[in-house]
Design a protein around this motif. Structure first.
Motif, PDB file in Angstrom:
ATOM      1  N   HIS A 122      30.293  46.695  38.528  1.00  0.00           N
ATOM      2  CA  HIS A 122      31.371  47.293  39.313  1.00  0.00           C
ATOM      3  C   HIS A 122      30.800  48.372  40.221  1.00  0.00           C
ATOM      4  O   HIS A 122      31.178  48.517  41.367  1.00  0.00           O
ATOM      5  CB  HIS A 122      32.387  47.888  38.330  1.00  0.00           C
ATOM      6  CG  HIS A 122      33.528  48.637  38.941  1.00  0.00           C
ATOM      7  ND1 HIS A 122      33.373  49.850  39.581  1.00  0.00           N
ATOM      8  CD2 HIS A 122      34.869  48.374  38.972  1.00  0.00           C
ATOM      9  CE1 HIS A 122      34.554  50.288  39.986  1.00  0.00           C
ATOM     10  NE2 HIS A 122      35.477  49.419  39.635  1.00  0.00           N
ATOM     11  N   TYR A 174      32.230  52.415  37.559  1.00  0.00           N
ATOM     12  CA  TYR A 174      33.078  52.039  36.426  1.00  0.00           C
ATOM     13  C   TYR A 174      33.313  53.254  35.533  1.00  0.00           C
ATOM     14  O   TYR A 174      32.446  53.658  34.753  1.00  0.00           O
ATOM     15  CB  TYR A 174      32.387  50.921  35.643  1.00  0.00           C
ATOM     16  CG  TYR A 174      33.269  50.203  34.646  1.00  0.00           C
ATOM     17  CD1 TYR A 174      34.156  49.224  35.061  1.00  0.00           C
ATOM     18  CD2 TYR A 174      33.203  50.498  33.279  1.00  0.00           C
ATOM     19  CE1 TYR A 174      34.958  48.541  34.157  1.00  0.00           C
ATOM     20  CE2 TYR A 174      33.997  49.826  32.371  1.00  0.00           C
ATOM     21  CZ  TYR A 174      34.875  48.853  32.810  1.00  0.00           C
ATOM     22  OH  TYR A 174      35.670  48.186  31.893  1.00  0.00           O
ATOM     23  N   PHE A 195      36.419  48.558  43.217  1.00  0.00           N
ATOM     24  CA  PHE A 195      35.238  47.771  42.838  1.00  0.00           C
ATOM     25  C   PHE A 195      34.542  47.154  44.056  1.00  0.00           C
ATOM     26  O   PHE A 195      33.705  46.260  43.919  1.00  0.00           O
ATOM     27  CB  PHE A 195      35.656  46.637  41.892  1.00  0.00           C
ATOM     28  CG  PHE A 195      36.879  45.895  42.375  1.00  0.00           C
ATOM     29  CD1 PHE A 195      36.774  44.907  43.337  1.00  0.00           C
ATOM     30  CD2 PHE A 195      38.137  46.235  41.912  1.00  0.00           C
ATOM     31  CE1 PHE A 195      37.890  44.248  43.811  1.00  0.00           C
ATOM     32  CE2 PHE A 195      39.270  45.576  42.375  1.00  0.00           C
ATOM     33  CZ  PHE A 195      39.150  44.581  43.325  1.00  0.00           C
ATOM     34  N   ALA A 253      30.620  46.387  44.372  1.00  0.00           N
ATOM     35  CA  ALA A 253      29.981  45.611  43.306  1.00  0.00           C
ATOM     36  C   ALA A 253      28.628  45.077  43.762  1.00  0.00           C
ATOM     37  O   ALA A 253      28.389  44.854  44.948  1.00  0.00           O
ATOM     38  CB  ALA A 253      30.887  44.454  42.898  1.00  0.00           C
TER      39      ALA A 253
END
Length: 364
Positions: free
Chosen positions: A213, A216, A238, A241
């Protein structure tokens, strides 16, 4: 001139909302974060949605350490890509209703306001259970990685040590001058820092890589009601990523500078994660975890320095002492080179919040 830009942006938003069924609805701004991206809530009396506003002419910091110059023009394109990827992986992420990449506007599902952070404030005793839920979401994603990595490799940046090294340039250029003002000492510190990174950064990959992510933590995790009336762990923010070392997201969650869970709960949750993977070498995992912790928290210190100098935002300075504590946690055991560098160049008093900047204009 500034008012013309604001008016033009407001017009673009109005056209986008009208085109997508939200004519006449006034966007209500939500609290901003450390990026140029803004969010607004829309409510027409029947349903709600969120508007993501990331103007394409805004300056954004390259999140992946791809470019030598980290400041880039903004784009919402990664939001589109990563949403599809995480939906495929089974994560509960906001559905995209409409988007205009050219204008930097995205209309997304509204998960409400109940972040895990807020849930922890309401019921502090729920901390172990809520963090356990977050760890289990990582386990689910990393199990999916066995089948989903090939698809991800075609869409996501694949980190190498050079990516992390570029990410940490800001630590050297934006943060170190605040705590090591003497030029000669700072040059020596940077020279030894780079040599230390060359030895330590490869350790991040001791247990392989997965989809991450990248940010996170409990501020980006939410309790969202599902169709059965139960609560899912909703995941937001996110868009950055990547494919990166396995422990990176776990470090982000368990060693978050803003939310101290303490060594005991951290150890228990690490055990929970590691027990889910039979082939995981625990010694290698601990070394990789420590190295990722170093990367993440040095990067955060660099970001704090950048925000203070470039944007006049000093409110993050309160987190600095804890950031250093996290960097040093277990470093003697797992990364002695790191512990030695800090002991040599960053004495305890330098790990406090900086007391002055090159300029105090606009400081907050």
């Amino acid at each position: 001139m500034v008012s013309d830009v604001v008016s033009s942006r407001a017009d673009a938003i109005k056209v986008f909302l009208t085109t997508n069924g939200w004519a006449g609805v006034v966007p209500v701004p939500l609290v901003d974060d450390a990026s140029a991206r803004k969010y607004y809530r829309l409510d027409d009396g029947r349903q709600t949605a969120l508007l993501m506003d990331f103007p394409p002419d805004a300056v954004s910091v390259d999140p992946h350490g791809i470019h030598e110059n980290p400041e880039r023009l903004a784009s919402v394109a990664p939001v589109i890509t990563t949403t599809a990827l995480f939906l495929q992986a089974g994560w509960r992420v906001p559905v995209i209703y409409a988007s205009d990449v050219t204008q930097g506007l995205v209309l997304i599902e509204d998960f409400g306001d109940l972040t895990l952070t807020h849930a922890l404030e309401l019921t502090p005793t729920s901390k172990p259970a809520l963090y356990l839920r977050a760890v289990d979401q990582l386990v689910a994603l990393h199990r999916h990685c066995g089948a989903g990595m090939e698809t991800a490799r075609g869409h996501l940046v694949h980190y190498q040590p050079a990516n992390f090294k570029r990410m940490l340039e800001s630590f050297k250029t934006d943060y170190l001058p605040l705590i090591v003002p003497a030029p000669a000492k700072r040059v020596a510190a940077i020279t030894d820092f780079d040599a230390m990174l060359d030895r330590v950064l490869p350790q991040c990959w001791r247990v392989g890589d997965v989809i991450i992510h990248r940010d996170y933590h409990v501020d980006n995790l939410m309790l969202v009601e599902n169709d059965e009336g139960e609560e899912d762990c909703g995941i937001i923010d996110f868009q950055d990523a990547a494919i990166a070392p396995r422990p990176y997201d776990l470090v982000s969650l368990l060693r978050d500078v803003r939310h101290d869970i303490g060594p005991e709960l951290e150890s228990s949750l690490k055990n929970r994660y590691c027990a889910a993977f039979d082939d995981l070498d625990r010694s290698d995992f601990e070394t990789s975890y420590a190295a990722c912790n170093m990367v993440r928290n040095f990067r955060i210190l660099g970001r704090f320095g950048w925000l203070a100098i470039k944007a006049g935002k000093r409110r993050y300075f309160d987190f600095i002492p804890h950031c250093w504590e996290l960097i040093l946690r277990d470093a003697d055991q797992n990364l002695p080179e790191l512990a030695t560098w800090i002991a040599t160049y960053i004495p305890a008093e330098a790990r406090l919040a900086p007391t002055m900047l090159p300029t105090d204009e606009g400081a907050q």
